[in-house]
Enzyme design. Sequence first.
Site, PDB file in Angstrom:
ATOM      1  N   CYS A 123       0.852  -1.191   0.000  1.00 19.36           N
ATOM      2  CA  CYS A 123       0.000   0.000   0.000  1.00 19.36           C
ATOM      3  C   CYS A 123       0.886   1.239   0.000  1.00 19.36           C
ATOM      4  CB  CYS A 123      -0.920  -0.001   1.224  1.00 19.36           C
ATOM      5  SG  CYS A 123      -2.000   1.457   1.311  1.00 19.36           S
TER       6      CYS A 123
ATOM      7  N   CYS B  98      -0.445   3.872   2.791  1.00 16.74           N
ATOM      8  CA  CYS B  98      -0.081   3.600   4.184  1.00 16.74           C
ATOM      9  C   CYS B  98       1.380   3.214   4.333  1.00 16.74           C
ATOM     10  CB  CYS B  98      -0.960   2.487   4.750  1.00 16.74           C
ATOM     11  SG  CYS B  98      -2.722   2.870   4.762  1.00 16.74           S
TER      12      CYS B  98
ATOM     13  N   LYS C  79       0.836  -5.309   2.703  1.00 18.90           N
ATOM     14  CA  LYS C  79      -0.495  -5.717   3.126  1.00 18.90           C
ATOM     15  C   LYS C  79      -0.500  -7.175   3.588  1.00 18.90           C
ATOM     16  CE  LYS C  79      -2.988  -2.698  -0.108  1.00 18.90           C
ATOM     17  NZ  LYS C  79      -3.965  -2.689  -1.221  1.00 18.90           N
TER      18      LYS C  79
ATOM     19  N   HIS D 207      -7.071  -4.840   2.959  1.00 17.57           N
ATOM     20  CA  HIS D 207      -7.297  -3.933   1.835  1.00 17.57           C
ATOM     21  C   HIS D 207      -7.343  -2.500   2.352  1.00 17.57           C
ATOM     22  CE1 HIS D 207      -8.239  -7.210  -1.003  1.00 17.57           C
ATOM     23  NE2 HIS D 207      -8.825  -7.778   0.034  1.00 17.57           N
ATOM     24  N   HIS D 208      -7.039  -1.582   1.458  1.00 18.61           N
ATOM     25  CA  HIS D 208      -7.065  -0.161   1.818  1.00 18.61           C
ATOM     26  C   HIS D 208      -8.463   0.392   1.582  1.00 18.61           C
ATOM     27  CE1 HIS D 208      -5.217   3.799   2.550  1.00 18.61           C
ATOM     28  NE2 HIS D 208      -6.110   4.232   1.670  1.00 18.61           N
ATOM     29  N   CYS D 209      -9.008   1.048   2.586  1.00 16.87           N
ATOM     30  CA  CYS D 209     -10.328   1.670   2.471  1.00 16.87           C
ATOM     31  C   CYS D 209     -10.140   3.145   2.125  1.00 16.87           C
ATOM     32  CB  CYS D 209     -11.106   1.521   3.778  1.00 16.87           C
ATOM     33  SG  CYS D 209     -12.706   2.375   3.758  1.00 16.87           S
TER      34      CYS D 209
ATOM     35  N   CYS E  48      -5.505   0.991   5.856  1.00 16.18           N
ATOM     36  CA  CYS E  48      -5.587  -0.420   5.521  1.00 16.18           C
ATOM     37  C   CYS E  48      -6.325  -1.149   6.644  1.00 16.18           C
ATOM     38  CB  CYS E  48      -4.192  -1.007   5.329  1.00 16.18           C
ATOM     39  SG  CYS E  48      -3.426  -0.543   3.765  1.00 16.18           S
TER      40      CYS E  48
ATOM     41  N   CYS F 227     -19.320   0.273   5.220  1.00 16.74           N
ATOM     42  CA  CYS F 227     -20.783   0.338   5.329  1.00 16.74           C
ATOM     43  C   CYS F 227     -21.223   1.761   5.673  1.00 16.74           C
ATOM     44  CB  CYS F 227     -21.265  -0.636   6.400  1.00 16.74           C
ATOM     45  SG  CYS F 227     -23.070  -0.676   6.578  1.00 16.74           S
TER      46      CYS F 227
ATOM     47  N   CYS G 259     -15.841   0.907   8.619  1.00 16.75           N
ATOM     48  CA  CYS G 259     -15.418  -0.255   7.845  1.00 16.75           C
ATOM     49  C   CYS G 259     -15.796  -1.520   8.596  1.00 16.75           C
ATOM     50  CB  CYS G 259     -13.900  -0.224   7.624  1.00 16.75           C
ATOM     51  SG  CYS G 259     -13.442   0.392   6.009  1.00 16.75           S
TER      52      CYS G 259
END
Length: 322
Positions: A85, A88, A92, A97-99, A105, A113, A119
């Site tokens: 990533c 960040c 990983k 996963h990166h939001c 991450c 959501c 997250c």
Amino acid sequence: TISSTAEKVVYLVVFHLSFVMFVWSYGKTIFTSPATPSNEFCLSKADKEQYEKEERPESQQEILRRAAKDLPIYTTTASRAIRYCDRCQLIKPDRCHHCSACDMCVLKMDHHCPWVNNCVGFSNYKFFLLFLMYSLLYCLFVAATVLQYFIKFWTNELPDTHAKFHVLFLFFVAAMFFISILSLFSYHCWLVGKNRSTIETFRAPTFRNGPDKNGFSLGCSKNLREVFGDEKKYWLLPIFTSLGDGCNFPTRLVTMDSEQLTVSSQNEPAKSSGANQSFPTRPLSESQNRLLAGDCQWVESGPEEENVKSGAKKHIIVSLES
């Protein structure tokens, strides 16, 4: 009208219990911070400076491979590159996963959501499932208790007041939310049984043998335990009991063809292909060892003899290398 005091007590107890569990689960889902990778997945200062100076992707990947050789990482990108990533500045972990909404991450990220403004991942996935379940039960309870008045509304047995329209509105809202939440809850129950995240459903994780959507599946029972824990008495409570640390997960699926299957059955337990690739040597955590206990070798697609005769590729399940 509720006829007896006993029915009133039961009604109030069920109503308040379902409401409390709904609010508790909802609050835990909202206010539980997404789990992020530990510092061991960050590049050292020297590696970071060297990585930023390099312009060739091949040289950058060599730096990442060297930094990841002792990390519990078993998945790569579709192009067989180390998952890194840039935002960040860390390697990983599997299923991380990166939001873009949270700008971080997230371990075992499922999705971001908007309904909970958070997250959904390793740290609060159990809470999210319980939130859906108690929301479902709460809507069902409301719809069931209003149903008798809804029937009276259509038979013109209710007094002609504004309350009759409130009953109609409440029933339709409860029924509508029940149907929509039921579909979402059923989908996530299926995900738990398969040990997948929403992201992994659309993009299968890539192992040394290629993409495998069932790569983290340990069987329905163990998949359930991985999310809810070993103690069944805590399953229905919004208390964190998930197994593991969110950074590494047990996986036992290795793709082999019929010739490899024959050789492995005659000699020592099966070894995966791709021996030229370097993979971590760290042992699994205690909770993950419990998940894989006694599962040295499994055959997923029928008897071994039939697999060899068919000549088609099959999957055999082996414990993760230590």
